[in-house]
Design a protein around this motif. Structure first.
Motif, mmCIF file in Angstrom:
data_model
loop_
_atom_site.group_PDB
_atom_site.id
_atom_site.type_symbol
_atom_site.label_atom_id
_atom_site.label_comp_id
_atom_site.label_asym_id
_atom_site.label_seq_id
_atom_site.Cartn_x
_atom_site.Cartn_y
_atom_site.Cartn_z
ATOM 1 N N GLY A 58 33.256 11.466 -5.702
ATOM 2 C CA GLY A 58 33.319 10.323 -6.604
ATOM 3 C C GLY A 58 32.028 10.104 -7.378
ATOM 4 O O GLY A 58 31.794 9.026 -7.904
ATOM 5 N N ILE A 59 31.195 11.127 -7.453
ATOM 6 C CA ILE A 59 29.928 11.026 -8.168
ATOM 7 C C ILE A 59 30.112 11.636 -9.553
ATOM 8 O O ILE A 59 30.500 12.799 -9.685
ATOM 9 N N GLY A 60 29.833 10.843 -10.576
ATOM 10 C CA GLY A 60 30.029 11.295 -11.948
ATOM 11 C C GLY A 60 28.964 12.265 -12.436
ATOM 12 O O GLY A 60 29.213 13.075 -13.327
ATOM 13 N N GLU A 61 27.783 12.177 -11.881
ATOM 14 C CA GLU A 61 26.693 13.061 -12.313
ATOM 15 C C GLU A 61 26.717 14.319 -11.459
ATOM 16 O O GLU A 61 26.336 14.295 -10.303
ATOM 17 N N TRP A 62 27.129 15.417 -12.025
ATOM 18 C CA TRP A 62 27.218 16.667 -11.275
ATOM 19 C C TRP A 62 26.471 17.799 -11.960
ATOM 20 O O TRP A 62 26.403 18.899 -11.453
ATOM 21 N N LEU A 63 25.889 17.500 -13.130
ATOM 22 C CA LEU A 63 25.204 18.531 -13.898
ATOM 23 C C LEU A 63 23.743 18.169 -14.100
ATOM 24 O O LEU A 63 23.417 17.055 -14.485
ATOM 25 N N MET A 64 22.875 19.136 -13.836
ATOM 26 C CA MET A 64 21.455 19.015 -14.143
ATOM 27 C C MET A 64 21.270 19.672 -15.511
ATOM 28 O O MET A 64 21.515 20.877 -15.673
ATOM 29 N N ALA A 65 20.853 18.897 -16.507
ATOM 30 C CA ALA A 65 20.832 19.367 -17.893
ATOM 31 C C ALA A 65 19.938 20.583 -18.124
ATOM 32 O O ALA A 65 20.204 21.387 -19.005
ATOM 33 N N SER A 66 18.883 20.743 -17.350
ATOM 34 C CA SER A 66 17.972 21.874 -17.574
ATOM 35 C C SER A 66 18.419 23.132 -16.833
ATOM 36 O O SER A 66 17.674 24.102 -16.765
ATOM 37 N N LEU A 67 19.634 23.128 -16.323
ATOM 38 C CA LEU A 67 20.141 24.269 -15.563
ATOM 39 C C LEU A 67 20.162 25.555 -16.393
ATOM 40 O O LEU A 67 19.906 26.640 -15.874
ATOM 41 N N GLY A 68 20.428 25.446 -17.677
ATOM 42 C CA GLY A 68 20.438 26.625 -18.538
ATOM 43 C C GLY A 68 19.072 27.287 -18.605
ATOM 44 O O GLY A 68 18.965 28.520 -18.589
ATOM 45 N N ALA A 69 18.016 26.482 -18.664
ATOM 46 C CA ALA A 69 16.654 27.032 -18.695
ATOM 47 C C ALA A 69 16.317 27.695 -17.357
ATOM 48 O O ALA A 69 15.675 28.750 -17.328
ATOM 49 N N ARG A 121 19.501 9.598 -5.049
ATOM 50 C CA ARG A 121 20.562 10.536 -4.712
ATOM 51 C C ARG A 121 20.648 11.656 -5.747
ATOM 52 O O ARG A 121 20.979 12.788 -5.435
ATOM 53 N N TYR A 122 20.309 11.344 -6.998
ATOM 54 C CA TYR A 122 20.363 12.330 -8.074
ATOM 55 C C TYR A 122 19.497 13.556 -7.761
ATOM 56 O O TYR A 122 19.846 14.673 -8.134
ATOM 57 N N ALA A 123 18.394 13.344 -7.057
ATOM 58 C CA ALA A 123 17.519 14.464 -6.692
ATOM 59 C C ALA A 123 18.222 15.420 -5.723
ATOM 60 O O ALA A 123 17.953 16.619 -5.725
ATOM 61 N N LEU A 124 19.113 14.877 -4.913
ATOM 62 C CA LEU A 124 19.872 15.711 -3.975
ATOM 63 C C LEU A 124 21.107 16.311 -4.634
ATOM 64 O O LEU A 124 21.371 17.501 -4.502
ATOM 65 N N PHE A 125 21.869 15.464 -5.295
ATOM 66 C CA PHE A 125 23.039 15.925 -6.033
ATOM 67 C C PHE A 125 23.075 15.213 -7.357
ATOM 68 O O PHE A 125 23.119 13.985 -7.388
ATOM 69 N N PRO A 126 22.902 15.942 -8.427
ATOM 70 C CA PRO A 126 23.158 17.359 -8.596
ATOM 71 C C PRO A 126 21.938 18.285 -8.516
ATOM 72 O O PRO A 126 22.108 19.499 -8.421
ATOM 73 N N LEU A 135 29.953 29.520 -12.139
ATOM 74 C CA LEU A 135 30.135 29.271 -10.715
ATOM 75 C C LEU A 135 29.488 27.948 -10.295
ATOM 76 O O LEU A 135 30.119 27.113 -9.639
ATOM 77 N N VAL A 136 28.231 27.759 -10.674
ATOM 78 C CA VAL A 136 27.506 26.542 -10.299
ATOM 79 C C VAL A 136 28.205 25.305 -10.865
ATOM 80 O O VAL A 136 28.422 24.321 -10.146
ATOM 81 N N LEU A 137 28.560 25.352 -12.130
ATOM 82 C CA LEU A 137 29.180 24.177 -12.760
ATOM 83 C C LEU A 137 30.548 23.875 -12.154
ATOM 84 O O LEU A 137 30.890 22.705 -11.953
ATOM 85 N N THR A 138 31.312 24.906 -11.855
ATOM 86 C CA THR A 138 32.639 24.691 -11.254
ATOM 87 C C THR A 138 32.509 24.065 -9.871
ATOM 88 O O THR A 138 33.207 23.089 -9.556
ATOM 89 N N ILE A 139 31.621 24.608 -9.060
ATOM 90 C CA ILE A 139 31.427 24.058 -7.709
ATOM 91 C C ILE A 139 30.856 22.647 -7.782
ATOM 92 O O ILE A 139 31.337 21.734 -7.091
ATOM 93 N N ALA A 140 29.854 22.436 -8.623
ATOM 94 C CA ALA A 140 29.229 21.115 -8.722
ATOM 95 C C ALA A 140 30.223 20.072 -9.236
ATOM 96 O O ALA A 140 30.263 18.945 -8.740
ATOM 97 N N LYS A 141 31.019 20.441 -10.232
ATOM 98 C CA LYS A 141 32.021 19.500 -10.754
ATOM 99 C C LYS A 141 33.029 19.154 -9.664
ATOM 100 O O LYS A 141 33.395 17.986 -9.492
ATOM 101 N N SER A 142 33.469 20.146 -8.907
ATOM 102 C CA SER A 142 34.410 19.899 -7.810
ATOM 103 C C SER A 142 33.795 18.996 -6.753
ATOM 104 O O SER A 142 34.442 18.069 -6.264
ATOM 105 N N LEU A 143 32.538 19.257 -6.395
ATOM 106 C CA LEU A 143 31.848 18.407 -5.420
ATOM 107 C C LEU A 143 31.699 16.984 -5.940
ATOM 108 O O LEU A 143 31.862 16.019 -5.189
ATOM 109 N N GLY A 144 31.394 16.859 -7.212
ATOM 110 C CA GLY A 144 31.282 15.537 -7.821
ATOM 111 C C GLY A 144 32.587 14.779 -7.787
ATOM 112 O O GLY A 144 32.631 13.590 -7.468
#
Length: 181
Positions: free
Chosen positions: A55-66, A147-152, A42-51
């Motif tokens: 027009g923002i390429g960075e939509w994933l926070m790598a430590s999200l799995g942890a 901006r990265y601190a806000l999104f993603p 859910l998070v990845l789908t919404i974040a990718k769509s928002l990205g």
């Protein structure tokens, strides 16, 4: 002289091989894994769509799995509570970005970002272990825009907490939790 049998050594060394971990039923394991899968999807789908929309390429926070492990497998942990997840991750991203700008030497910027993020989380009472990784990821990834601190980071963290709250409460686990008094 004490007799050291295999059974004796196995019993006394079990701690080093996960022997201190609590037993968890398969039903609970599957509940946690299912929640992590659905929540991350859910998070990845919404974040990718928002990205894509922004027009923002960075939509994933790598430590999200942890973070998902804490939210879905340990929802009662103080380190999995909404303030810890959201503020810890966001603060650590800001600190990592600041260290990236201020400290030119990566071998100094990396430990400084990690250490200062831990200090900041102590001060704001939002300890979240994966957040310390966020600070390092920012420096390693040469991410220099706040901006990265806000999104993603902030958006992904909020979405994960919301997904965790819905899933946990639907499957019989209270989340978020208040610490016992």
């Amino acid at each position: 002289m004490a007799k050291f049998s295999f059974k004796y050594l196995a019993k006394h060394s079990a701690f080093y091989f996960g022997g201190d971990q609590p037993a968890v039923s398969w039903v609970e394991r599957l509940r946690c894994v299912g929640g992590a899968f659905l929540g991350l999807m859910l998070v990845l789908t919404i974040a990718k769509s928002l990205g894509e929309l922004s027009g923002i390429g960075e939509w994933l926070m790598a430590s999200l799995g942890a973070s998902a492990l804490l939210v879905f497998a340990l929802p009662g942990s103080p380190m999995a509570q909404p303030w810890a997840v959201i503020a810890g991750n966001t603060l650590s991203a800001v600190i990592g970005i600041s260290c990236f700008h201020v400290i030119d030497e990566p071998l100094l910027a990396l430990p400084m970002a990690g250490a200062l993020s831990i200090l900041g989380m102590f001060i704001l009472r939002c300890l979240h272990p994966p957040a310390a990784a966020v600070a390092l990821i920012v420096v390693l990834g040469h991410i220099g825009h706040y901006r990265y601190a806000l999104f993603p980071v902030l958006v992904d963290s909020v979405l994960l907490v919301l997904a965790g709250a819905v899933y946990s409460n639907l499957t019989g686990k209270l989340y978020p939790n208040r610490p016992p008094k």
